[in-house]
Structures are given as C-alpha cells and as structure tokens.
Design a protein around this motif. Structure first.
Motif, PDB file in Angstrom:
ATOM      1  N   GLU A   4       0.854  -1.181   0.000  1.00 54.84           N
ATOM      2  CA  GLU A   4       0.000   0.000   0.000  1.00 54.84           C
ATOM      3  C   GLU A   4       0.889   1.231   0.000  1.00 54.84           C
ATOM      4  OE1 GLU A   4      -2.496   0.026   3.498  1.00 54.84           O
ATOM      5  OE2 GLU A   4      -2.922   2.154   3.100  1.00 54.84           O
ATOM      6  N   GLU A   5       0.635   2.146  -0.931  1.00 53.44           N
ATOM      7  CA  GLU A   5       1.459   3.359  -1.006  1.00 53.44           C
ATOM      8  C   GLU A   5       0.629   4.576  -0.630  1.00 53.44           C
ATOM      9  OE1 GLU A   5       2.816   4.391  -4.938  1.00 53.44           O
ATOM     10  OE2 GLU A   5       4.050   6.051  -4.176  1.00 53.44           O
ATOM     11  N   THR A   6       1.160   5.403   0.263  1.00 51.95           N
ATOM     12  CA  THR A   6       0.523   6.691   0.540  1.00 51.95           C
ATOM     13  C   THR A   6       1.491   7.772   0.045  1.00 51.95           C
ATOM     14  OG1 THR A   6       1.523   7.082   2.701  1.00 51.95           O
ATOM     15  CG2 THR A   6      -0.465   5.703   2.670  1.00 51.95           C
ATOM     16  N   ASP A   7       1.164   9.032   0.301  1.00 50.18           N
ATOM     17  CA  ASP A   7       2.055  10.117  -0.139  1.00 50.18           C
ATOM     18  C   ASP A   7       3.432   9.998   0.488  1.00 50.18           C
ATOM     19  OD1 ASP A   7       0.146  11.187  -1.633  1.00 50.18           O
ATOM     20  OD2 ASP A   7      -0.302  12.902  -0.313  1.00 50.18           O
ATOM     21  N   THR A   8       3.452   9.544   1.732  1.00 48.90           N
ATOM     22  CA  THR A   8       4.719   9.586   2.474  1.00 48.90           C
ATOM     23  C   THR A   8       5.336   8.231   2.777  1.00 48.90           C
ATOM     24  OG1 THR A   8       3.436   9.612   4.511  1.00 48.90           O
ATOM     25  CG2 THR A   8       4.142  11.758   3.648  1.00 48.90           C
ATOM     26  N   GLN A   9       4.539   7.166   2.674  1.00 48.91           N
ATOM     27  CA  GLN A   9       5.105   5.865   3.045  1.00 48.91           C
ATOM     28  C   GLN A   9       4.563   4.692   2.241  1.00 48.91           C
ATOM     29  OE1 GLN A   9       4.249   6.189   7.235  1.00 48.91           O
ATOM     30  NE2 GLN A   9       2.435   4.891   7.086  1.00 48.91           N
ATOM     31  N   VAL A  10       5.234   3.553   2.421  1.00 48.18           N
ATOM     32  CA  VAL A  10       4.830   2.316   1.748  1.00 48.18           C
ATOM     33  C   VAL A  10       4.723   1.239   2.827  1.00 48.18           C
ATOM     34  CG1 VAL A  10       5.559   0.545   0.075  1.00 48.18           C
ATOM     35  CG2 VAL A  10       5.961   2.965  -0.419  1.00 48.18           C
ATOM     36  N   ILE A  11       3.612   0.524   2.806  1.00 47.94           N
ATOM     37  CA  ILE A  11       3.418  -0.523   3.813  1.00 47.94           C
ATOM     38  C   ILE A  11       3.315  -1.872   3.090  1.00 47.94           C
ATOM     39  CG2 ILE A  11       1.916  -1.360   5.688  1.00 47.94           C
ATOM     40  CD1 ILE A  11       0.866   1.646   5.729  1.00 47.94           C
ATOM     41  N   ILE A  12       4.123  -2.818   3.523  1.00 51.11           N
ATOM     42  CA  ILE A  12       4.037  -4.177   2.966  1.00 51.11           C
ATOM     43  C   ILE A  12       3.416  -5.057   4.038  1.00 51.11           C
ATOM     44  CG2 ILE A  12       5.305  -6.064   1.879  1.00 51.11           C
ATOM     45  CD1 ILE A  12       7.790  -4.457   1.873  1.00 51.11           C
ATOM     46  N   THR A  13       2.430  -5.822   3.655  1.00 53.92           N
ATOM     47  CA  THR A  13       1.861  -6.789   4.595  1.00 53.92           C
ATOM     48  C   THR A  13       2.103  -8.179   4.012  1.00 53.92           C
ATOM     49  OG1 THR A  13       0.187  -5.162   5.138  1.00 53.92           O
ATOM     50  CG2 THR A  13      -0.247  -7.398   5.873  1.00 53.92           C
ATOM     51  N   THR A  23       6.818  -1.042   7.403  1.00 55.03           N
ATOM     52  CA  THR A  23       6.451   0.298   6.927  1.00 55.03           C
ATOM     53  C   THR A  23       7.727   1.052   6.593  1.00 55.03           C
ATOM     54  OG1 THR A  23       4.532   0.263   8.377  1.00 55.03           O
ATOM     55  CG2 THR A  23       5.186   2.414   7.517  1.00 55.03           C
ATOM     56  N   ILE A  24       7.751   1.618   5.397  1.00 58.86           N
ATOM     57  CA  ILE A  24       8.939   2.357   4.957  1.00 58.86           C
ATOM     58  C   ILE A  24       8.524   3.781   4.627  1.00 58.86           C
ATOM     59  CG2 ILE A  24      10.884   2.409   3.308  1.00 58.86           C
ATOM     60  CD1 ILE A  24       9.107  -0.655   2.917  1.00 58.86           C
ATOM     61  N   LEU A  25       9.227   4.721   5.233  1.00 62.37           N
ATOM     62  CA  LEU A  25       8.985   6.129   4.959  1.00 62.37           C
ATOM     63  C   LEU A  25       9.754   6.484   3.675  1.00 62.37           C
ATOM     64  CD1 LEU A  25       7.552   8.248   6.819  1.00 62.37           C
ATOM     65  CD2 LEU A  25       9.848   8.887   7.618  1.00 62.37           C
ATOM     66  N   LYS A  26       9.132   7.236   2.774  1.00 62.26           N
ATOM     67  CA  LYS A  26       9.870   7.602   1.559  1.00 62.26           C
ATOM     68  C   LYS A  26      11.055   8.507   1.915  1.00 62.26           C
ATOM     69  CE  LYS A  26       5.866   7.146  -1.430  1.00 62.26           C
ATOM     70  NZ  LYS A  26       4.866   7.859  -2.243  1.00 62.26           N
ATOM     71  N   TYR A  27      10.889   9.288   2.973  1.00 55.90           N
ATOM     72  CA  TYR A  27      11.979  10.141   3.432  1.00 55.90           C
ATOM     73  C   TYR A  27      13.085   9.247   4.008  1.00 55.90           C
ATOM     74  CZ  TYR A  27      14.457  13.697   6.121  1.00 55.90           C
ATOM     75  OH  TYR A  27      15.433  14.524   6.646  1.00 55.90           O
ATOM     76  N   GLY A  28      14.217   9.255   3.354  1.00 59.58           N
ATOM     77  CA  GLY A  28      15.331   8.431   3.793  1.00 59.58           C
ATOM     78  C   GLY A  28      15.180   6.961   3.433  1.00 59.58           C
ATOM     79  N   ALA A  29      14.057   6.592   2.768  1.00 59.66           N
ATOM     80  CA  ALA A  29      13.703   5.171   2.575  1.00 59.66           C
ATOM     81  C   ALA A  29      13.916   4.457   3.911  1.00 59.66           C
ATOM     82  CB  ALA A  29      14.505   4.521   1.449  1.00 59.66           C
ATOM     83  N   THR A  30      13.481   5.130   4.971  1.00 55.04           N
ATOM     84  CA  THR A  30      13.711   4.630   6.333  1.00 55.04           C
ATOM     85  C   THR A  30      12.626   3.632   6.714  1.00 55.04           C
ATOM     86  OG1 THR A  30      14.395   6.911   6.806  1.00 55.04           O
ATOM     87  CG2 THR A  30      14.225   5.395   8.687  1.00 55.04           C
ATOM     88  N   VAL A  31      13.037   2.414   7.021  1.00 53.09           N
ATOM     89  CA  VAL A  31      12.076   1.445   7.576  1.00 53.09           C
ATOM     90  C   VAL A  31      11.750   1.949   8.974  1.00 53.09           C
ATOM     91  CG1 VAL A  31      11.746  -0.929   8.350  1.00 53.09           C
ATOM     92  CG2 VAL A  31      13.006  -0.486   6.232  1.00 53.09           C
ATOM     93  N   ILE A  32      10.475   2.212   9.261  1.00 50.34           N
ATOM     94  CA  ILE A  32      10.140   2.742  10.597  1.00 50.34           C
ATOM     95  C   ILE A  32       9.399   1.704  11.457  1.00 50.34           C
ATOM     96  CG2 ILE A  32      10.205   5.207  10.072  1.00 50.34           C
ATOM     97  CD1 ILE A  32       7.117   5.072   9.724  1.00 50.34           C
ATOM     98  N   SER A  33       9.006   0.579  10.831  1.00 53.45           N
ATOM     99  CA  SER A  33       8.336  -0.455  11.625  1.00 53.45           C
ATOM    100  C   SER A  33       8.507  -1.806  10.943  1.00 53.45           C
ATOM    101  CB  SER A  33       6.846  -0.116  11.733  1.00 53.45           C
ATOM    102  OG  SER A  33       6.100  -1.254  12.136  1.00 53.45           O
TER     103      SER A  33
END
Ligand SMILES: O=P(O)(O)OC[C@H]1O[C@H](O)[C@H](O)[C@@H](O)[C@@H]1O
Length: 304
Positions: A4-13, A23-33
C-alpha cells in the motif's frame, strides 16, 4: 493488498500473515516499523520526526556516503554532515518487484538530494544510483542495497544499515559472536581485540567491530531467548550502539527519556574503510534478520 502506497510511506503486509508488516517512509527510505506476528521488532523514538525535517530517530536509517563525520580534510566526504545524505533525502518509490516473498524497491540519485548538500560531496561531480530492496518473507526480513557509479569519476563511500532494535530491557540483552574481532571503541578512541564472548550493556556503548567474518551470525539474546539472528552479505563491519542516559538526554528527538533501556543498535556496514567504485561499477550488500533462532557460539577457534 500486500503493498500500500501513501504520499509519504509504503506498507508491505505479508499476504500469508496479516499480522506481519513493514512500513517504509519515503523520506530516507527509512524502515520505521517491522511487525512480526503482531510484535514490533524495531525501536522508534516517540519524538522521531517523520515529516522530513530531520533524519528519523529509530527504525533503519540508511547511512551513505559517509559514516559519522569524516575527519580527513582531503577526503571528498569531509564537507558532508554526519552519516551523509541518504537518510535525509526523499527516495523514489520504484514499486513492487516480487510477490512471494513480497519485495519493494526505492531509488535515489543526485537529483533527489538537496543540491546544496549533494554538492558537498566531491563538489557535486559524483553520479550514482542507489536501489534499496526491502523484502518481507514469512520468517525473515531483508534490506539490500545496490550502489552503482553512473558517472565518469571514481568515488569512495561508506554504507551502513543503522538498525534500531526494540528490546525489553537492554541490561538483560546480550550480543553474541563478536569475540575475537578487532574493535574500535569510539568513546575511548582505542582499538583492541574483543575478548568478551557476549557483549552486555550497563553504560554508554559505541563500538565499531571490524571485519567480522560473514559466516558469523550476530545475535541478540535475552534471558536465553534469541531475539534477532543477523546475517550479513558484503557488510564486514558492525557498529553496536546504545546512547545510555546522558547522550539520549542530549537528543531532542529521543523519547521517552528512558527509551535507551528499550533499544539497541546493531548496525552492519562497510565503515572501517571506504569502498571504491569506478565508472559503471556496482556494489551490492544486504542484511537479513530472523526474529528468532538457536543460540550459536561462533568463535575463531570453534563453532557450535
Ligand atoms: O545522532 P545520529 O547522527 O543519528 O548518530 C547516532 C549514532 O550513530 C552511530 O551509532 C554512531 O556510532 C554513534 O556515534 C552515533 O551517536
């Protein structure tokens, strides 16, 4: 939907387990969870900035092209800020690349980096493409990086996955399989041979373990239970970090203040020296994390 892609992040289930996701933030391609079977495995500060105003405190910030602050005035990376610019640039989401296991990719090139910052690296003459692949399998989670030199000038760089793990109580956590490695203690500014069979944490800790053999799986063990088994490809060095009380107090985005008790960074990278890439060359490295395992004792003398 697995991705699932939102404006700021991508979530893989994970399609076969809705309670496992990344959950990956597009900023920094930082995995945040990274949630495995309903349980969060990564530590993220309650005050982490997720709006692109500063690198994320927690999750997996990406360190490129320099680890720390380069002290060699003649080196191309010297004008760059601590840990370079990959963690504070917004990456492009390239989409899903495989379905099973589910993998997505993010890309970064000079055009995605703040130009003032980018020009601090070799006066803006280095051309590169970074592709991060994040793969969520049933029992493992992998982050892989490919760095390509797409320009005419040769460049040198460091890479590091600055992974913040969530632990229940860091004073109960032990880290295995770094015995016999050469260690640079960043707090004492000294180099020595690690003699402890397992590392334990009772004060500020900031060490670079160098050239740790790839066959060695670094583990975090808590009261006999393996929390993390870490496999590395092409990432010989491992930074182990806990800021403890004073240092975490000094970080405005670190919360709660007792959060240092619940986190431990094991950061596989190539940081003890630089990797050199000439025109057209590529370099690939990855970390693969399994949230369990059997305790394995791997020393230079014997392996069980
Ligand atoms: O505060 P940051 O720039 O995110 O750096 C956080 C930490 O990163 C690494 O673990 C270094 O070894 C530490 O010396 C540093 O304090």
């Amino acid at each position: 939907m697995a991705v699932e892609e939102t404006d700021t992040q991508v979530i893989i289930t994970n399609p076969s387990d809705p309670n496992s996701s990344v959950t990956i933030l597009k900023y920094g391609a930082t995995v945040i969870s990274w949630i495995y079977k309903g349980e969060e495995k990564l530590w993220l500060s309650d005050d982490a900035k997720l709006d692109g105003s500063k690198p994320v405190r927690g999750g997996i910030p990406l360190v490129f092209p320099v680890f720390g602050k380069c002290k060699d005035a003649s080196h191309d990376t010297e004008p760059l800020p601590q840990h370079g610019f990959a963690r504070n640039s917004t990456w492009q989401f390239l989409g899903q690349v495989t379905e099973s296991p589910c993998a997505v990719q993010f890309g970064l090139g000079p055009e995605d980096v703040d130009q003032e910052l980018y020009k601090k690296w070799g006066k803006g003459r280095h051309d590169f493409t970074l592709v991060l692949t994040v793969t969520l399998a049933d029992d493992t989670f992998t982050t892989q990086i490919e760095v390509e030199n797409t320009g005419a000038s040769t460049f040198e760089f460091n890479w590091l996955f600055h992974t913040y793990y969530r632990v229940e109580d860091v004073t109960d956590s032990l880290v295995t399989n770094l015995m016999d490695s050469t260690c640079y203690d960043q707090l004492l500014a000294t180099t020595y041979q690690e003699k402890a069979p397992m590392l334990s944490f009772h004060e500020e800790f900031d060490r670079i373990y160098k050239k740790v053999e790839e066959e060695k799986h670094i583990q975090i063990v808590d009261k006999g239970k393996v929390l993390v088994t870490l496999e590395r490809e092409n990432l010989p060095d491992a930074v182990v970090w806990n800021p403890w009380i004073e240092k975490s107090k000094g970080m405005a985005d670190f919360a709660p203040k007792l959060g240092y008790m619940n986190m431990l960074c094991i950061e596989p990278g190539h940081v003890a020296d630089f990797i050199t890439l000439t025109r057209g060359e590529k370099w690939i490295a990855s970390q693969k994390i399994t949230p369990f395992g059997e305790i394995r004792v791997q020393t230079d003398i014997y392996s069980v």
